[in-house]
Scaffold this active site. Structure first.
Site, short mmCIF file in Angstrom:
data_model
loop_
_atom_site.label_atom_id
_atom_site.label_comp_id
_atom_site.label_asym_id
_atom_site.label_seq_id
_atom_site.Cartn_x
_atom_site.Cartn_y
_atom_site.Cartn_z
N LYS A 79 2.64 -6.11 -9.40
CA LYS A 79 1.37 -6.35 -8.73
C LYS A 79 0.26 -6.22 -9.76
CE LYS A 79 -1.38 -4.56 -4.80
NZ LYS A 79 -1.43 -3.57 -3.72
N SER A 154 -2.13 -5.51 0.90
CA SER A 154 -2.70 -6.22 -0.23
C SER A 154 -1.66 -6.72 -1.24
CB SER A 154 -3.68 -5.29 -0.97
OG SER A 154 -2.99 -4.17 -1.50
N SER A 178 -0.11 -1.32 2.25
CA SER A 178 -0.02 -2.54 1.45
C SER A 178 1.35 -2.87 0.88
CB SER A 178 -1.02 -2.49 0.31
OG SER A 178 -2.27 -2.88 0.80
N1 GLN Z 1 -5.26 -2.81 4.70
C1 GLN Z 1 -5.64 -1.56 4.12
C2 GLN Z 1 -6.97 -1.68 3.42
O1 GLN Z 1 -7.50 -2.75 3.35
C3 GLN Z 1 -4.58 -1.04 3.20
C4 GLN Z 1 -4.65 -1.58 1.83
C5 GLN Z 1 -3.70 -0.93 0.91
O2 GLN Z 1 -2.76 -0.25 1.32
N2 GLN Z 1 -3.96 -1.09 -0.37
O3 GLN Z 1 -7.49 -0.71 2.94
#
Ligand code: GLN
Length: 523
Positions: A79, A154, A178
Site C-alpha cells: 500500500k 482505504s 481499511s
Molecule cells: N473509513 C475509515 C476512515 O475513513 C477508516 C480508514 C482506515 O482504516 N484507514 O477513517
C-alpha cells in the site's frame, strides 16, 4: 502458463520456488504482465520493472545458494502508505507528489528480508482516509467483481490487486477498517493484527493510536505466512508490542485441544453481538454471514449471544479521535520538508497556506478542520476528552464479551460494494464503518474472511465478508478459525469473472465521471 502461476497463492508459490519449478524472475514477469493487462483497475500507483527484476534476480541467487527464507521469491506489493526506498511514496496525496523516502518502513524491510519481491506501490485513499478509495488524488480503484463499483477503502488497491490475481498478497493498513472492509468488498482474506504487533515505523501517519499494518491474501494461510514475517517488536516504534516473534502459520494449524476429527473448532465459543445484526442490515450481507456461521457450527463451534452496547457510539468517537490525531500528524506537510510545494506565493506564511490548500484533497481538509476544532482550548473537554472516555468503555465492553466467548463474529460492513460515485456525502461513508470501528478503537485484532456472495437482484454476485474479532494477541486463534472455514468451504477460491482472462471492457472510465452510469453487475 501465466494463468496457472498467477492463480497460485503464497504458500503454493513458495513451494514451487523452493522446488525450483519456477524462478522468482519468471514469477515477477508473469505478474507484471497481468498488472499491465489490468491497468484499468487503477490498483497500482508506481511500478519499476527494472527494480523488481533486480530483486527477483537476488531472490533467485539466494534460492540457488540454498537460503531457506520462507517467502523467497514471492511477489507482493505495498500500500502506498508505507515508505519505500526505491519507489516513490505518495500516500494517495498530491501533497507527497515526487516524494522519495530515504529508507524502507520496517514492514517493507522485513518482508524484503524474508525474500519477497516488490511489484510496486498500491493505490489508496489519501492518507488512508476513506472507505471507497475514491479519495485518492490519483483516481479511483475499480472492484474486479464489478468495475462500476468501488473496491472499498482505504486499502482499495491492495484488495483489488489480490482479488484480480495481480499478486498473491499485499500489505495494507487499518485505522478504522481499511483492511477488513476492502477485503470484504473484493472477496479476499484480510487481517489487521492487535495494535502494536506490526511496527508503524515508516507508515505515513494518519491516526497514530489506531493505525496498524496488516495483510490481504486469498487465504488465511497466506495471510499467516506474511504476518509472521512482517510483525514483531521494533525499537523504532514506541508503541510496538514487546513480544517474541510469532509463527502464525504454526498457530493457525495447531489443533484445538480435545477437538474431534472433522470438528476442528470443537469447544470454540463464537460471540454474536446483537448490535452487529440490526434489522436494517442488508439481507445480502446478513444471509451470507449467517451461512458462514452455520459452517463454523458444523465445524464444532458454538454460537453465543453477546452485546457491544456502545457500537453506535464508535462512529462519533472514532470521527473525533482520528481527525484529532490526523490534524496533528498532517501539520508536518508544509511545503518545506516533503513533496509538494505551491508554485507561487508571497511569503513564508503564504507558502504554507497555498501548499496546504493545493496539496490536500477535500476529505483530508475536512478532517484537519474537525481535528483542530475538537482539540482547541474551548472544546477539548467537551469532545476529545469525552471521546477518549468512551473509547475506554468500548474496549471494556469487548472484555465483558470475551468472558463469555473466544471470538466475536459479525458482518464487516452493512452492505456490499457500492457504485463508483454513488456516495457523495462523507457522512454516509462514516456510517458504513460501524462494524469495523469498535475493534479498531479497542486495538483488537480483526479479520475479514470471504463468506459467499450477495443474492439480491441489484447486487447479486458481489462478495460478502465475515468479520472475526479476537482478544488481544489472539491472531493465531483468528487464523485458526478462518483456516478451518476455508478448508471446509470454497468462497475464498472464487475468481472475479470478467477480470481474469481478458482485459477490461472499453470505456469503463466514463462510468466514474458520470455517477449513476455505472455498469451492470457482471455476475
Ligand atoms: N473509513 C475509515 C476512515 O475513513 C477508516 C480508514 C482506515 O482504516 N484507514 O477513517
Amino acid at each position: 502458463m501465466s494463468g496457472g502461476l498467477t492463480d497460485a497463492g503464497v504458500a503454493e508459490l513458495a513451494r514451487r520456488l523452493r522446488a525450483r519449478e519456477v524462478s522468482a524472475q519468471e514469477l515477477a514477469q508473469a505478474f507484471g504482465q497481468r498488472i499491465e493487462a489490468q491497468a484499468a483497475l487503477g490498483a497500482f500507483l508506481a511500478r519499476d520493472e527494472a527494480l523488481t527484476l533486480e530483486q527477483a534476480r537476488a531472490a533467485d541467487a539466494r534460492l540457488a545458494a540454498g537460503d531457506a527464507a520462507p517467502l523467497l521469491g514471492v511477489p507482493i506489493a505495498h500500500k502506498d502508505i508505507f515508505v519505500t526506498r526505491g519507489w516513490p511514496t505518495t500516500a494517495g496525496s498530491k501533497m507527497l507528489q515526487g516524494y522519495q523516502s530515504p529508507f524502507d518502513a520496517t514492514v517493507v524491510q522485513r518482508l524484503a528480508e524474508a525474500g519477497c519481491v516488490t511489484l510496486g506501490k498500491l493505490n489508496c485513499d489519501e492518507f488512508a482516509m476513506g472507505s471507497a478509495n475514491e479519495n485518492s488524488a490519483y483516481g479511483p480503484v475499480r472492484n474486479p467483481w464489478d468495475r462500476g463499483r468501488v473496491p472499498g477503502g482505504s486499502s482499495g488497491g491492495t484488495a483489488a490487486a489480490v482479488a484480480a490475481r495481480l499478486l498473491p498478497a499485499a500489505t495494507g493498513t487499518d485505522t478504522g477498517g481499511s483492511i477488513r472492509q476492502p477485503a470484504s468488498f473484493c472477496g479476499v482474506t484480510g487481517i489487521k493484527p492487535t495494535y502494536g504487533v506490526c511496527s508503524r515505523y515508516g507508515m505515513v501517519a494518519f491516526a497514530s493510536s489506531l493505525d496498524q499494518a496488516g495483510v490481504m491474501a486469498r487465504s488465511a494461510e497466506d495471510c499467516a505466512l506474511l504476518l509472521s514475517a512482517m510483525s514483531g517488536f521494533d525499537a523504532r516504534d514506541a508503541t510496538s508490542a514487546q513480544r517474541p516473534p510469532q509463527d502464525y502459520a504454526q498457530a493457525m494449524r495447531t489443533a484445538r485441544q480435545g477437538a474431534a476429527a472433522g470438528k476442528p473448532l470443537q469447544g470454540l465459543r463464537i460471540g454474536l453481538p446483537q448490535e452487529f445484526f440490526p434489522a436494517a442490515l442488508a439481507a445480502d450481507v446478513g444471509g451470507a454471514v449467517r451461512a458462514a456461521l452455520a459452517e463454523l457450527q458444523k465445524l464444532g463451534a458454538t454460537l453465543v449471544d453477546v452485546s457491544l452496547p456502545r457500537t453506535e457510539l464508535s462512529i462519533p468517537v472514532y470521527y473525533i479521535i482520528a481527525p484529532a490525531e490526523a490534524s496533528s500528524n498532517l501539520s508536518r506537510f508544509d511545503g518545506v520538508k516533503f513533496g509538494f510545494r505551491a508554485a507561487e506565493y508571497a511569503d513564508l506564511l503564504d507558502m504554507y497556506k497555498k501548499t496546504r490548500a493545493q496539496g490536500f484533497g477535500a476529505e483530508v481538509k475536512r478532517r484537519i478542520m474537525i481535528g483542530t476544532y475538537v482539540l482547541s482550548h474551548g472544546y477539548y473537554d467537551a469532545y476529545y476528552l469525552q471521546a477518549q472516555k468512551l473509547r475506554r468503555m468500548i474496549a471494556d465492553d469487548f472484555q465483558a464479551c470475551f468472558e463469555r466467548c473466544d471470538l466475536i463474529a459479525g458482518p464487516v460492513a452493512p452492505s456490499v460494494a457500492w457504485a463508483l460515485g454513488q456516495q457523495r456525502d462523507p457522512l454516509q461513508d462514516y456510517l458504513a464503518d460501524i462494524f469495523t470501528l469498535p475493534a479498531s478503537l479497542a486495538g483488537l485484532p480483526g479479520m475479514s474472511v470471504p463468506a459467499g456472495f450477495a443474492a439480491s437482484a441489484g447486487s447479486g454476485g458481489l462478495p460478502v465478508g465475515l468479520q472475526l474479532i479476537g482478544n488481544y494477541f489472539q491472531e493465531g486463534a483468528l487464523l485458526h478459525a478462518a483456516h478451518a472455514l476455508q478448508q471446509a468451504t470454497d468462497w475464498h477460491l472464487k475468481e472475479p469473472p470478467g477480470s481474469l482472462r481478458s482485459p477490461p471492457p472499453e470505456g469503463v472510465s466514463a462510468a466514474w465521471e458520470r455517477p449513476g452510469a455505472a455498469e451492470e453487475p457482471t455476475l
